[in-house]
Design a protein around this motif. Structure first.
Motif, PDB file in Angstrom:
ATOM      1  N   ALA A 149      16.843   0.857   7.800  1.00 52.39           N
ATOM      2  CA  ALA A 149      16.476   1.021   6.390  1.00 52.39           C
ATOM      3  C   ALA A 149      16.803   2.441   5.956  1.00 52.39           C
ATOM      4  CB  ALA A 149      14.992   0.742   6.192  1.00 52.39           C
ATOM      5  N   LEU A 150      17.406   2.583   4.772  1.00 53.47           N
ATOM      6  CA  LEU A 150      17.827   3.893   4.280  1.00 53.47           C
ATOM      7  C   LEU A 150      17.082   4.324   3.018  1.00 53.47           C
ATOM      8  CD1 LEU A 150      21.695   3.598   4.810  1.00 53.47           C
ATOM      9  CD2 LEU A 150      19.985   4.568   6.356  1.00 53.47           C
ATOM     10  N   ALA A 151      16.344   3.408   2.405  1.00 49.86           N
ATOM     11  CA  ALA A 151      15.587   3.766   1.199  1.00 49.86           C
ATOM     12  C   ALA A 151      14.452   2.773   0.992  1.00 49.86           C
ATOM     13  CB  ALA A 151      16.490   3.788  -0.032  1.00 49.86           C
ATOM     14  N   TYR A 152      13.331   3.285   0.546  1.00 49.92           N
ATOM     15  CA  TYR A 152      12.171   2.457   0.222  1.00 49.92           C
ATOM     16  C   TYR A 152      11.606   2.859  -1.132  1.00 49.92           C
ATOM     17  CZ  TYR A 152      11.251  -0.002   4.659  1.00 49.92           C
ATOM     18  OH  TYR A 152      11.316  -0.841   5.738  1.00 49.92           O
ATOM     19  N   LEU A 153      10.989   1.897  -1.776  1.00 54.00           N
ATOM     20  CA  LEU A 153      10.161   2.157  -2.948  1.00 54.00           C
ATOM     21  C   LEU A 153       8.727   1.804  -2.581  1.00 54.00           C
ATOM     22  CD1 LEU A 153       9.684   2.680  -6.026  1.00 54.00           C
ATOM     23  CD2 LEU A 153      10.067   0.246  -6.361  1.00 54.00           C
ATOM     24  N   LEU A 154       7.826   2.753  -2.727  1.00 53.48           N
ATOM     25  CA  LEU A 154       6.409   2.517  -2.490  1.00 53.48           C
ATOM     26  C   LEU A 154       5.685   2.540  -3.824  1.00 53.48           C
ATOM     27  CD1 LEU A 154       7.394   3.310   0.387  1.00 53.48           C
ATOM     28  CD2 LEU A 154       5.182   4.421   0.727  1.00 53.48           C
ATOM     29  N   GLU A 155       4.829   1.562  -4.045  1.00 52.04           N
ATOM     30  CA  GLU A 155       4.076   1.521  -5.300  1.00 52.04           C
ATOM     31  C   GLU A 155       2.627   1.158  -5.034  1.00 52.04           C
ATOM     32  OE1 GLU A 155       5.332  -1.485  -8.024  1.00 52.04           O
ATOM     33  OE2 GLU A 155       5.544  -3.041  -6.488  1.00 52.04           O
ATOM     34  N   GLY A 156       1.756   1.709  -5.874  1.00 48.92           N
ATOM     35  CA  GLY A 156       0.331   1.463  -5.727  1.00 48.92           C
ATOM     36  C   GLY A 156      -0.453   2.712  -6.079  1.00 48.92           C
ATOM     37  N   THR A 157      -1.698   2.750  -5.663  1.00 50.03           N
ATOM     38  CA  THR A 157      -2.564   3.902  -5.881  1.00 50.03           C
ATOM     39  C   THR A 157      -2.624   4.707  -4.595  1.00 50.03           C
ATOM     40  OG1 THR A 157      -3.892   2.649  -7.483  1.00 50.03           O
ATOM     41  CG2 THR A 157      -4.871   4.641  -6.565  1.00 50.03           C
ATOM     42  N   PHE A 158      -2.085   5.915  -4.628  1.00 44.80           N
ATOM     43  CA  PHE A 158      -1.966   6.736  -3.427  1.00 44.80           C
ATOM     44  C   PHE A 158      -3.173   7.666  -3.281  1.00 44.80           C
ATOM     45  CE2 PHE A 158       2.276   5.498  -4.573  1.00 44.80           C
ATOM     46  CZ  PHE A 158       2.934   5.292  -3.373  1.00 44.80           C
ATOM     47  N   PRO A 159      -3.632   7.862  -2.059  1.00 50.40           N
ATOM     48  CA  PRO A 159      -4.683   8.852  -1.830  1.00 50.40           C
ATOM     49  C   PRO A 159      -4.080  10.249  -1.775  1.00 50.40           C
ATOM     50  CG  PRO A 159      -4.066   7.837   0.253  1.00 50.40           C
ATOM     51  CD  PRO A 159      -3.249   7.156  -0.810  1.00 50.40           C
TER      52      PRO A 159
END
Length: 235
Positions: free
Chosen positions: A197-207
């Motif tokens: 894997a070379l790229a990710y998108l993370l979404e949500g409420t981060f601490p």
């Protein structure tokens, strides 16, 4: 441009892009970036695992050794790990790569540039709207990106893999040398080649990384005639 050594992140910015940083961020700058994300805004990070430096006095045209690739620590790494993602200290090489045309004066033909993987359509995630029309890409000197599945589940963040290299890929970890004329051929398929894997998108409420920690103080430079002092500003 946002210069964190001089100013804070302006309120009007909705997406902060950090493109190939080569210097270390101090704790106050990291705090600014962390709090920007905490406000529900977007953060895009393009992070290299190595800093490319040319040895002093070397000249590639006259048989120099070429650039050295030194492990890079910007401080962003610990933020990303806290959010559930890690960038490895390696470069992805791929047999499915860009081919450089060689002039007839040098024998003609093509030379594989293994550190420039060609990302095929089947290795691109099209579930997200902004990725639907992307059918192919070329990545350059990219590092593998790992998601900590346990961490993202713990904090309730969703991870989307955006694209990856082919199954004919391998990692270059030690003694980095990206000179195409001196690059070793790919290892045999039996020697652990795989897709990365070379790229990710993370979404949500981060601490926040700084939750429960002292808020870093900002160090400013104040110049006076014939004198330069550093002052600390409490936030």
């Amino acid at each position: 441009d946002v210069k964190l050594k001089e100013n804070r992140i302006p309120e009007g910015i909705q997406c902060l892009v950090i493109g190939r940083p080569t210097e270390k961020f101090d704790d106050f700058a990291l705090y600014e970036i962390d709090q920007f994300l905490m406000k529900g805004r977007n953060l895009a990070v393009f992070l290299d695992p190595f800093k490319e430096t040319m040895p002093q006095g070397q000249n590639m045209m006259f048989g120099g050794q070429g650039p050295a690739y030194l492990p890079l620590d910007t401080g962003l790494e610990k933020l990303l790990t806290h959010y559930g993602v890690r960038i490895r200290k390696s470069i992805v090489m791929d047999e499915e790569c860009f081919k450089q045309s060689i002039g007839q004066e040098m024998g003609g033909g093509e030379r594989p540039i293994f550190f420039a993987p060609v990302i095929q359509n089947e290795n691109i995630t099209h579930d997200l709207d902004f990725m639907k029309n992307i059918k192919g890409l070329v990545a350059l000197k990219a590092a593998p990106v790992d998601v900590d599945a346990q961490r993202v589940e713990q904090i309730g963040v969703k991870a989307h893999r955006l694209f990856s290299s082919s199954k004919k890929s391998w990692e270059m970890k030690d003694n980095i040398n990206l000179n195409p004329m001196m690059m070793a051929p790919p290892p045999a398929a039996s020697e652990g080649r795989q897709s990365y894997a070379l790229a990710y998108l993370l979404e949500g409420t981060f601490p926040s990384y700084f939750e429960g920690k002292p808020i870093p103080e900002r160090t400013l430079k104040k110049e006076e005639p014939g004198k330069t002092d550093e002052i600390e500003e409490e936030e």
